[in-house]
Design an enzyme around this catalytic site. Structure first.
Site, PDB file in Angstrom:
ATOM      1  N   ARG A 228       9.134   4.712  -7.214  1.00 43.90           N
ATOM      2  CA  ARG A 228       8.330   5.640  -8.026  1.00 43.90           C
ATOM      3  C   ARG A 228       8.697   7.058  -7.632  1.00 43.90           C
ATOM      4  O   ARG A 228       9.419   7.283  -6.650  1.00 43.90           O
ATOM      5  CB  ARG A 228       6.838   5.427  -7.770  1.00 43.90           C
ATOM      6  CG  ARG A 228       6.478   5.539  -6.298  1.00 43.90           C
ATOM      7  CD  ARG A 228       5.016   5.555  -5.999  1.00 43.90           C
ATOM      8  NE  ARG A 228       4.746   5.430  -4.582  1.00 43.90           N
ATOM      9  CZ  ARG A 228       4.842   6.403  -3.683  1.00 43.90           C
ATOM     10  NH1 ARG A 228       5.218   7.597  -4.071  1.00 43.90           N
ATOM     11  NH2 ARG A 228       4.566   6.192  -2.411  1.00 43.90           N
TER      12      ARG A 228
ATOM     13  N   GLY B 108       0.827  -1.199   0.000  1.00 49.64           N
ATOM     14  CA  GLY B 108       0.000   0.000   0.000  1.00 49.64           C
ATOM     15  C   GLY B 108       0.860   1.246   0.000  1.00 49.64           C
ATOM     16  O   GLY B 108       2.093   1.184   0.050  1.00 49.64           O
ATOM     17  N   SER B 109       0.203   2.408  -0.055  1.00 48.44           N
ATOM     18  CA  SER B 109       0.914   3.680  -0.084  1.00 48.44           C
ATOM     19  C   SER B 109       0.056   4.760   0.569  1.00 48.44           C
ATOM     20  O   SER B 109      -1.094   4.521   0.929  1.00 48.44           O
ATOM     21  CB  SER B 109       1.253   4.076  -1.528  1.00 48.44           C
ATOM     22  OG  SER B 109       0.063   4.219  -2.289  1.00 48.44           O
ATOM     23  N   GLY B 110       0.649   5.961   0.699  1.00 47.91           N
ATOM     24  CA  GLY B 110      -0.093   7.081   1.253  1.00 47.91           C
ATOM     25  C   GLY B 110      -0.393   6.979   2.731  1.00 47.91           C
ATOM     26  O   GLY B 110      -1.295   7.643   3.235  1.00 47.91           O
ATOM     27  N   SER B 111       0.364   6.141   3.461  1.00 49.38           N
ATOM     28  CA  SER B 111       0.170   5.922   4.909  1.00 49.38           C
ATOM     29  C   SER B 111      -1.202   5.340   5.234  1.00 49.38           C
ATOM     30  O   SER B 111      -1.675   5.448   6.367  1.00 49.38           O
ATOM     31  CB  SER B 111       0.371   7.235   5.698  1.00 49.38           C
ATOM     32  OG  SER B 111       1.703   7.688   5.553  1.00 49.38           O
ATOM     33  N   ARG B 112      -1.854   4.734   4.257  1.00 50.76           N
ATOM     34  CA  ARG B 112      -3.181   4.158   4.507  1.00 50.76           C
ATOM     35  C   ARG B 112      -3.060   2.893   5.345  1.00 50.76           C
ATOM     36  O   ARG B 112      -2.337   1.972   5.005  1.00 50.76           O
ATOM     37  CB  ARG B 112      -3.896   3.864   3.188  1.00 50.76           C
ATOM     38  CG  ARG B 112      -4.139   5.125   2.377  1.00 50.76           C
ATOM     39  CD  ARG B 112      -5.061   4.910   1.203  1.00 50.76           C
ATOM     40  NE  ARG B 112      -5.221   6.146   0.438  1.00 50.76           N
ATOM     41  CZ  ARG B 112      -6.113   6.340  -0.516  1.00 50.76           C
ATOM     42  NH1 ARG B 112      -6.939   5.352  -0.832  1.00 50.76           N
ATOM     43  NH2 ARG B 112      -6.195   7.495  -1.154  1.00 50.76           N
ATOM     44  N   GLY B 113      -3.779   2.882   6.455  1.00 50.58           N
ATOM     45  CA  GLY B 113      -3.750   1.734   7.346  1.00 50.58           C
ATOM     46  C   GLY B 113      -2.540   1.684   8.249  1.00 50.58           C
ATOM     47  O   GLY B 113      -2.330   0.691   8.941  1.00 50.58           O
TER      48      GLY B 113
END
Length: 408
Positions: A279, A154-159
């Site tokens: 990325r 995952g990315s974006g600090s989600r979870g």
């Protein structure tokens, strides 16, 4: 002569800038997306958007083959981590420059990434892989509270959450495994040591470290970015050390083509690697870097993608910084004001809003809590911070809380 096109497979916060950079380079951008409606904001950009199952490599090959018969495909890329390995496979199929898909897939699996980094002695936090609540509790006991608990992909600090007690650990495990968190594959949780120290990141293109920045977060237990600064206030020796560790990460993970950003905590052990992302950093990092040193990361990435000569030479030396506008409550955004006044302040590079008035805001404890950002640059760190403060002080908004349950 066939029109030269750049194919973008899905996108993220940088999509508009990728489209504009492609057009500036004389390329016609074509977006392939499973949900074209999310790019309606690009309607005025003369961009072609085609619906295709971007989770299916066969469907993508079929669509790109159709486009290849009409256009001259100069390159294929993505602004999104989830589809970047697929992009590598497409580039390989059509014999275009691109990332190694196997390396991208290994890197995007945070557990495998940890194993590969640890295998060559790169400093990382202690970690365990967990599949259920029992595993999570046992892992936390072995590592010792507080721990970071997050999805293995995952990315974006989600979870991602800092758990300082058994109650917080149980609550977040229930959130991750109870159906609220969206998993793209079977649930796999990383439980990690909380590395204490300032947070830094390096921005890399190919095997060249462009520089290191620092960032700050909002209050725990979440990790919502509040500010970026580039370059970071490091000594030459510290910068050299963080650059050396960055290049060691590339070698360990088989990276070294295209953009990479690496996150660190500077602990008593020195720079400890928190995450390697294969990325380009999301907005507004490219804007901050460009404001600081004049290197346009998106344009140089596109040059790499289409096989042109790229250039990372700095054209200026300033301190660039971004500060996020973060929602302070859940509810409906009534109004937001002061944007034009903030943008007019000398030294402000960009003021951007992510949401419009009358839209509902539901905070998630991740990047989605941010409603906008301000980017500024000046010759000194102190002056840049003063500009940012003045600009953000001018921006105000009102959020009406949602009615309590049972109210009408």
């Amino acid at each position: 002569m066939a029109r030269r096109v750049l194919i973008l497979v899905e996108g993220a916060s940088n999509m508009l800038r990728y489209v504009q950079a492609a057009q500036h380079h004389g390329l016609h951008p074509i977006i392939l997306s499973a949900n074209p409606t999310q790019y309606e904001y690009l309607a005025s950009e003369s961009v072609e958007i085609i619906r295709v199952d971007t989770n299916s490599i066969d469907a993508l090959i079929h669509e790109c083959s159709r486009l290849d018969a009409i256009y001259d495909i100069a390159g294929i890329t993505s602004a999104m981590e989830l589809t970047y390995a697929t992009v590598g496979k497409l580039c390989r199929h059509f014999e275009l420059p691109g990332p190694n898909p196997e390396s991208i897939e290994r890197c995007c699996d945070k557990f495998v990434q940890r194993q590969l980094l640890a295998g060559v002695g790169i400093p990382i936090p202690a970690y365990r892989l967990a599949a259920n609540a029992t595993d999570v509790e046992r892992s936390a006991a072995e590592i010792g509270l507080p721990v970071i608990v997050k999805p293995a992909a995952g990315s974006g600090s989600r979870g991602v959450r800092l758990c300082s007690s058994l109650d917080e650990l149980a609550e977040h495990t229930t959130y991750l495994l109870g159906g609220k968190h969206i998993w793209r594959s079977s649930p796999r949780i990383l439980v990690e040591e909380f590395a204490l120290g300032p947070h830094y990141w390096t921005e890399i293109m190919g095997d060249e470290v462009i520089g290191a920045g620092t960032c700050g977060f909002g209050p725990p237990p979440h990790f919502v970015y509040h500010q970026y600064v580039f370059p970071a206030p490091l000594t030459d020796a510290e910068h050299e050390l963080i650059a050396d560790v960055s290049l060691s990460c590339l070698r360990a993970l088989g990276l070294g083509w295209g953009p990479t950003n690496i996150e660190f905590r500077w602990t008593k052990r020195g720079p400890v690697v928190i995450e390697v992302n294969p990325r380009l950093s999301g907005a507004p990092v490219p804007e901050v870097v460009q404001a600081a040193c004049g290197v346009d990361l998106l344009t140089e990435h596109i040059k790499l993608v289409i096989g042109d000569q790229w250039n990372l030479c700095r054209s200026q030396s300033q301190t660039g910084a971004a500060r996020f506008l973060v929602a302070d409550r859940d509810g409906v955004l009534d109004w937001i004001d002061g944007v034009s006044r903030a943008a007019a302040i000398p030294g402000v590079v960009q003021v951007k809003l992510y949401v419009e008035p009358k839209r509902p805001i539901v905070r998630k404890g991740d990047e989605r809590d941010c409603i906008g950002h301000v980017v500024a640059a000046s010759p000194t760190p102190a002056r840049t911070q003063a500009i940012l403060q003045r600009a953000t002080d001018l921006i105000d908004w009102s959020i009406t809380s949602f009615p309590a349950r049972g109210e009408h």
